[in-house]
Design a protein around this motif. Structure first.
Motif, PDB file in Angstrom:
ATOM      1  N   SER A 256       0.875  -1.069   0.060  1.00  0.00           N
ATOM      2  CA  SER A 256       0.018   0.013   0.034  1.00  0.00           C
ATOM      3  C   SER A 256       0.989   1.215   0.142  1.00  0.00           C
ATOM      4  CB  SER A 256      -0.841  -0.049   1.036  1.00  0.00           C
ATOM      5  OG  SER A 256      -0.091   0.008   2.495  1.00  0.00           O
ATOM      6  N   MET A 257       2.004   1.274   0.678  1.00  0.00           N
ATOM      7  CA  MET A 257       2.729   2.657   0.712  1.00  0.00           C
ATOM      8  C   MET A 257       3.427   2.597  -0.647  1.00  0.00           C
ATOM      9  SD  MET A 257       4.584   2.739   4.459  1.00  0.00           S
ATOM     10  CE  MET A 257       5.780   3.838   4.120  1.00  0.00           C
ATOM     11  N   LEU A 258       3.889   1.687  -1.262  1.00  0.00           N
ATOM     12  CA  LEU A 258       4.363   2.143  -2.676  1.00  0.00           C
ATOM     13  C   LEU A 258       3.250   2.498  -3.487  1.00  0.00           C
ATOM     14  CD1 LEU A 258       6.389   1.909  -5.198  1.00  0.00           C
ATOM     15  CD2 LEU A 258       5.708  -0.681  -5.298  1.00  0.00           C
ATOM     16  N   GLY A 264       0.418   9.581  -5.106  1.00  0.00           N
ATOM     17  CA  GLY A 264       0.413  11.065  -4.710  1.00  0.00           C
ATOM     18  C   GLY A 264      -0.457  10.926  -3.375  1.00  0.00           C
ATOM     19  N   ARG A 265      -0.310   9.940  -2.615  1.00  0.00           N
ATOM     20  CA  ARG A 265      -1.064   9.891  -1.415  1.00  0.00           C
ATOM     21  C   ARG A 265      -0.032  10.052  -0.341  1.00  0.00           C
ATOM     22  NH1 ARG A 265      -4.532   5.954  -4.213  1.00  0.00           N
ATOM     23  NH2 ARG A 265      -3.111   4.448  -3.192  1.00  0.00           N
ATOM     24  N   LYS A 266      -0.542  10.640   0.827  1.00  0.00           N
ATOM     25  CA  LYS A 266       0.335  10.631   1.894  1.00  0.00           C
ATOM     26  C   LYS A 266       0.588   9.238   2.279  1.00  0.00           C
ATOM     27  CE  LYS A 266       0.790  12.692   6.716  1.00  0.00           C
ATOM     28  NZ  LYS A 266       0.289  13.636   7.807  1.00  0.00           N
ATOM     29  N   THR A 267       1.856   8.904   2.755  1.00  0.00           N
ATOM     30  CA  THR A 267       2.306   7.298   3.285  1.00  0.00           C
ATOM     31  C   THR A 267       1.868   7.278   4.691  1.00  0.00           C
ATOM     32  OG1 THR A 267       4.661   7.899   3.631  1.00  0.00           O
ATOM     33  CG2 THR A 267       3.927   7.519   1.454  1.00  0.00           C
ATOM     34  N   LYS A 291      15.767   5.080  10.132  1.00  0.00           N
ATOM     35  CA  LYS A 291      15.984   6.576  10.274  1.00  0.00           C
ATOM     36  C   LYS A 291      16.360   6.913   8.461  1.00  0.00           C
ATOM     37  CE  LYS A 291      17.524   7.705  14.747  1.00  0.00           C
ATOM     38  NZ  LYS A 291      18.930   8.008  15.657  1.00  0.00           N
ATOM     39  N   THR A 292      17.207   6.344   7.839  1.00  0.00           N
ATOM     40  CA  THR A 292      17.664   6.420   6.666  1.00  0.00           C
ATOM     41  C   THR A 292      16.427   6.289   5.933  1.00  0.00           C
ATOM     42  OG1 THR A 292      19.695   5.636   6.934  1.00  0.00           O
ATOM     43  CG2 THR A 292      19.044   5.768   4.477  1.00  0.00           C
ATOM     44  N   VAL A 293      15.542   5.165   5.742  1.00  0.00           N
ATOM     45  CA  VAL A 293      14.214   4.998   4.970  1.00  0.00           C
ATOM     46  C   VAL A 293      13.426   6.088   5.463  1.00  0.00           C
ATOM     47  CG1 VAL A 293      12.542   3.487   4.586  1.00  0.00           C
ATOM     48  CG2 VAL A 293      14.590   2.476   4.638  1.00  0.00           C
ATOM     49  N   TYR A 294      13.099   6.548   6.783  1.00  0.00           N
ATOM     50  CA  TYR A 294      12.256   7.378   6.980  1.00  0.00           C
ATOM     51  C   TYR A 294      12.539   8.827   6.277  1.00  0.00           C
ATOM     52  CZ  TYR A 294       9.869  10.885   9.889  1.00  0.00           C
ATOM     53  OH  TYR A 294       8.916  12.025  10.338  1.00  0.00           O
ATOM     54  N   MET A 295      13.818   9.271   6.186  1.00  0.00           N
ATOM     55  CA  MET A 295      13.958  10.447   5.424  1.00  0.00           C
ATOM     56  C   MET A 295      13.818  10.150   3.863  1.00  0.00           C
ATOM     57  SD  MET A 295      17.473  11.360   7.565  1.00  0.00           S
ATOM     58  CE  MET A 295      17.896  12.975   6.650  1.00  0.00           C
ATOM     59  N   GLN A 296      14.171   9.041   3.382  1.00  0.00           N
ATOM     60  CA  GLN A 296      13.984   8.672   2.056  1.00  0.00           C
ATOM     61  C   GLN A 296      12.320   8.849   1.455  1.00  0.00           C
ATOM     62  OE1 GLN A 296      15.767   4.845   1.707  1.00  0.00           O
ATOM     63  NE2 GLN A 296      17.940   5.665   0.895  1.00  0.00           N
ATOM     64  N   ILE A 297      11.576   8.434   2.193  1.00  0.00           N
ATOM     65  CA  ILE A 297      10.215   8.422   2.146  1.00  0.00           C
ATOM     66  C   ILE A 297       9.697   9.721   2.421  1.00  0.00           C
ATOM     67  CG2 ILE A 297       7.989   7.605   2.818  1.00  0.00           C
ATOM     68  CD1 ILE A 297       9.131   4.806   3.334  1.00  0.00           C
ATOM     69  N   LYS A 298       9.860  10.647   3.378  1.00  0.00           N
ATOM     70  CA  LYS A 298       9.747  11.861   3.745  1.00  0.00           C
ATOM     71  C   LYS A 298       9.975  12.655   2.385  1.00  0.00           C
ATOM     72  CE  LYS A 298       7.396  12.013   7.395  1.00  0.00           C
ATOM     73  NZ  LYS A 298       6.217  13.030   7.422  1.00  0.00           N
ATOM     74  N   GLU A 299      11.516  12.596   1.909  1.00  0.00           N
ATOM     75  CA  GLU A 299      11.647  13.360   0.575  1.00  0.00           C
ATOM     76  C   GLU A 299      10.952  13.239  -0.355  1.00  0.00           C
ATOM     77  OE1 GLU A 299      14.135  16.250  -0.946  1.00  0.00           O
ATOM     78  OE2 GLU A 299      14.551  15.337   1.045  1.00  0.00           O
ATOM     79  N   LYS A 300      10.594  11.838  -0.634  1.00  0.00           N
ATOM     80  CA  LYS A 300       9.528  11.588  -1.725  1.00  0.00           C
ATOM     81  C   LYS A 300       8.189  12.260  -1.440  1.00  0.00           C
ATOM     82  CE  LYS A 300      11.013   7.226  -3.625  1.00  0.00           C
ATOM     83  NZ  LYS A 300      10.698   6.245  -4.241  1.00  0.00           N
ATOM     84  N   GLU A 301       7.712  12.269  -0.242  1.00  0.00           N
ATOM     85  CA  GLU A 301       6.297  13.162  -0.089  1.00  0.00           C
ATOM     86  C   GLU A 301       6.635  14.530  -0.216  1.00  0.00           C
ATOM     87  OE1 GLU A 301       4.309  10.231   3.536  1.00  0.00           O
ATOM     88  OE2 GLU A 301       5.258  12.084   4.238  1.00  0.00           O
ATOM     89  N   LYS A 302       7.654  14.964  -0.164  1.00  0.00           N
ATOM     90  CA  LYS A 302       7.892  16.444  -0.473  1.00  0.00           C
ATOM     91  C   LYS A 302       7.391  16.799  -1.871  1.00  0.00           C
ATOM     92  CE  LYS A 302      11.576  17.644   2.788  1.00  0.00           C
ATOM     93  NZ  LYS A 302      12.987  18.076   2.771  1.00  0.00           N
ATOM     94  N   ASN A 303       7.749  15.894  -2.695  1.00  0.00           N
ATOM     95  CA  ASN A 303       7.524  16.021  -4.264  1.00  0.00           C
ATOM     96  C   ASN A 303       6.312  15.569  -4.697  1.00  0.00           C
ATOM     97  OD1 ASN A 303      10.118  16.830  -4.267  1.00  0.00           O
ATOM     98  ND2 ASN A 303      11.029  14.726  -4.396  1.00  0.00           N
ATOM     99  N   ILE A 304       5.302  15.173  -3.989  1.00  0.00           N
ATOM    100  CA  ILE A 304       4.119  14.943  -4.466  1.00  0.00           C
ATOM    101  C   ILE A 304       3.035  16.005  -3.782  1.00  0.00           C
ATOM    102  CG2 ILE A 304       4.851  12.483  -5.154  1.00  0.00           C
ATOM    103  CD1 ILE A 304       3.455  11.638  -2.345  1.00  0.00           C
ATOM    104  N   LYS A 305       1.861  15.898  -4.729  1.00  0.00           N
ATOM    105  CA  LYS A 305       0.802  16.751  -4.099  1.00  0.00           C
ATOM    106  C   LYS A 305      -0.210  15.779  -3.493  1.00  0.00           C
ATOM    107  CE  LYS A 305      -2.643  20.151  -5.643  1.00  0.00           C
ATOM    108  NZ  LYS A 305      -3.265  20.739  -6.819  1.00  0.00           N
ATOM    109  N   PHE A 306      -0.481  15.711  -2.384  1.00  0.00           N
ATOM    110  CA  PHE A 306      -1.574  14.674  -1.653  1.00  0.00           C
ATOM    111  C   PHE A 306      -2.718  14.896  -2.164  1.00  0.00           C
ATOM    112  CE2 PHE A 306       1.744  14.959   1.879  1.00  0.00           C
ATOM    113  CZ  PHE A 306       2.535  13.919   1.398  1.00  0.00           C
ATOM    114  N   ILE A 307      -3.469  13.813  -2.470  1.00  0.00           N
ATOM    115  CA  ILE A 307      -4.625  13.849  -2.769  1.00  0.00           C
ATOM    116  C   ILE A 307      -5.583  13.030  -1.853  1.00  0.00           C
ATOM    117  CG2 ILE A 307      -4.234  14.104  -5.332  1.00  0.00           C
ATOM    118  CD1 ILE A 307      -4.835  10.970  -5.443  1.00  0.00           C
TER     119      ILE A 307
END
Length: 307
Positions: A256-258, A264-267, A291-307
Motif C-alpha cells: 500500500s505504501m508503494l 500521490g497519497r500521504k504514506t 532513520k534512513t528509510v524514513y528520510m527517503q520516504i519523507k523526501e518523496k512526500e515533499k515532491n508529491i501533491k497529496f490527494i
C-alpha cells in the motif's frame, strides 16, 4: 449471547472494502458505512466497485444518533484514526465491540482511551494488498483477519465475532498468541511496505537484489529490538516468521505504501519508521536503517501533491 446484527464500518479503502463486500454479498444483518458529508455525496454518486462488482452501500453521517452498533470495524488510514474515534461516538453503547484493522502498533491503545468500558479486540489484516484505482478496488481473496483478546480469556467476545465472520464469509483466524502475530505483522510492514515505498520496487523485484534483501532484514531487526524493549517475548521466533513470510511464503507484493507514493497519497511512514525512531529514543537504542528509510520516504512526500 446476543449476536452481532448491526455493523458500522469506518473506512472504505482496500481493507474496508474487503469487509464491506463480504457483508454486502452475504446480505447479513445491517451494515452502515460511516462517512463525512463530502464522502457521502461522492460515494452516493460514484459507488465503490470491488472486484468488478458495484457496491450499493448504506452510508451514515457522524451526527446520526438513531443507530447503535453491535460491532464497529475501523479500517481507515492511520491519519484518520482520531477522526474515526470521534465520529463513532454516537454509535457506541455498552455492548459495542470494536476492532481496528489499522497498520501499526498503537490504534487499539488510542481506541481504549476513548472507550474504556467497551471490548476492544487486538486485530489486524494480513494478506495480499488491494490494488486501488480511483473508486475501483481489486483484491485476489488471499487474506485473513486475525483477532485475539489481550489476555486470551475473553472467549465470549471472540466467539461473537467468530460467528459473525462465519456468517459473512470473512476469512479469519482466532489467535491464541495474538501479540506474537501482531508484532509479526508490524515487522512485515516495517520491512516490505517501507522498502518498496523508498525504492519504488515491488517485493518480487527486491528479492532479486541481495543488497536490498539485507536492507529488508535490517529494517525488521531494528523493529525486533523495539519489540524486545516493549516486553514482547519470543522476538527471535517473530522475526524468523516475518522473514520467512516475505522471502519464501508470499508470492509477490505491491504494498500500500508503494501505491500511495505512486498515486500521490500521504504514506504511513510515521507509524512504521516514525514509531520506531520515537521508541528508539525512549529506550536509547540505535535504529539507523529505519532513520534512513524514513528520510527517503519523507523526501518523496515533499515532491508529491497529496490527494
Amino acid at each position: 449471547m446476543k449476536s452481532i446484527k448491526n455493523i458500522l464500518l469506518c473506512g472504505l479503502g482496500g481493507i474496508g472494502c474487503v469487509c464491506a463486500s463480504a457483508i454486502y454479498n452475504a446480505q447479513y444483518g445491517t451494515l452502515k458505512i460511516l462517512v463525512d458529508k463530502k464522502r457521502y455525496e461522492l460515494y452516493k454518486s460514484n459507488p465503490t466497485i470491488f472486484n468488478d462488482k458495484t457496491l450499493h452501500l448504506d452510508y451514515i453521517l457522524p451526527n446520526n444518533s438513531n443507530y447503535k452498533a453491535d460491532l464497529i470495524i475501523i479500517a481507515t488510514k492511520d491519519d484518520g484514526l482520531n477522526t474515526a474515534i470521534e465520529n463513532i461516538k454516537n454509535f457506541v453503547n455498552k455492548d459495542t465491540i470494536i476492532i481496528s484493522l489499522l497498520n501499526g502498533i498503537h490504534s487499539e491503545k488510542e481506541i481504549e482511551k476513548s472507550f474504556p468500558n467497551n471490548k476492544v479486540l487486538i486485530s489486524f489484516y494480513l494478506g495480499c494488498s488491494c490494488i486501488r484505482e480511483g473508486r475501483k478496488i481489486k483484491q485476489n481473496g488471499t487474506y485473513e483477519i486475525v483477532i485475539g483478546s489481550k489476555d486470551n480469556k475473553d472467549t465470549e467476545t471472540l466467539n461473537k465475532v467468530k460467528i459473525f465472520f462465519e456468517k459473512t464469509n470473512i476469512n479469519y483466524k482466532i489467535s491464541e498468541n495474538i501479540w506474537e502475530e501482531y508484532w509479526k505483522k508490524f515487522l512485515i510492514n516495517v520491512g516490505v511496505n517501507q522498502l518498496c515505498a523508498a525504492t519504488g520496487l515491488n517485493l518480487k523485484e527486491i528479492r532479486k537484489n541481495p543488497l536490498l534483501i539485507e536492507k529488508l532484514k535490517a529494517l525488521m531487526k531494528e523493529a525486533k529490538s523495539i519489540a524486545e524493549k516493549e516486553g514482547i517475548t519470543n522476538t527471535e521466533r517473530i522475526y524468523n516468521a516475518a522473514e520467512n513470510f516475505l522471502l519464501k511464503e508470499l508470492d509477490d507484493a505491491y504494498p500500500s505504501m508503494l501505491q500511495d507514493v505512486e498515486a500521490g497519497r500521504k504514506t504511513e511512514v510515521e507509524i512504521f519508521a516514525g514509531e520506531i525512531i520515537k521508541l528508539s529514543k525512549k529506550y536509547n537504542i540505535e535504529t539507523p536503517i529505519n532513520k534512513t528509510v524514513y528520510m527517503q520516504i519523507k523526501e518523496k512526500e515533499k515532491n508529491i501533491k497529496f490527494i
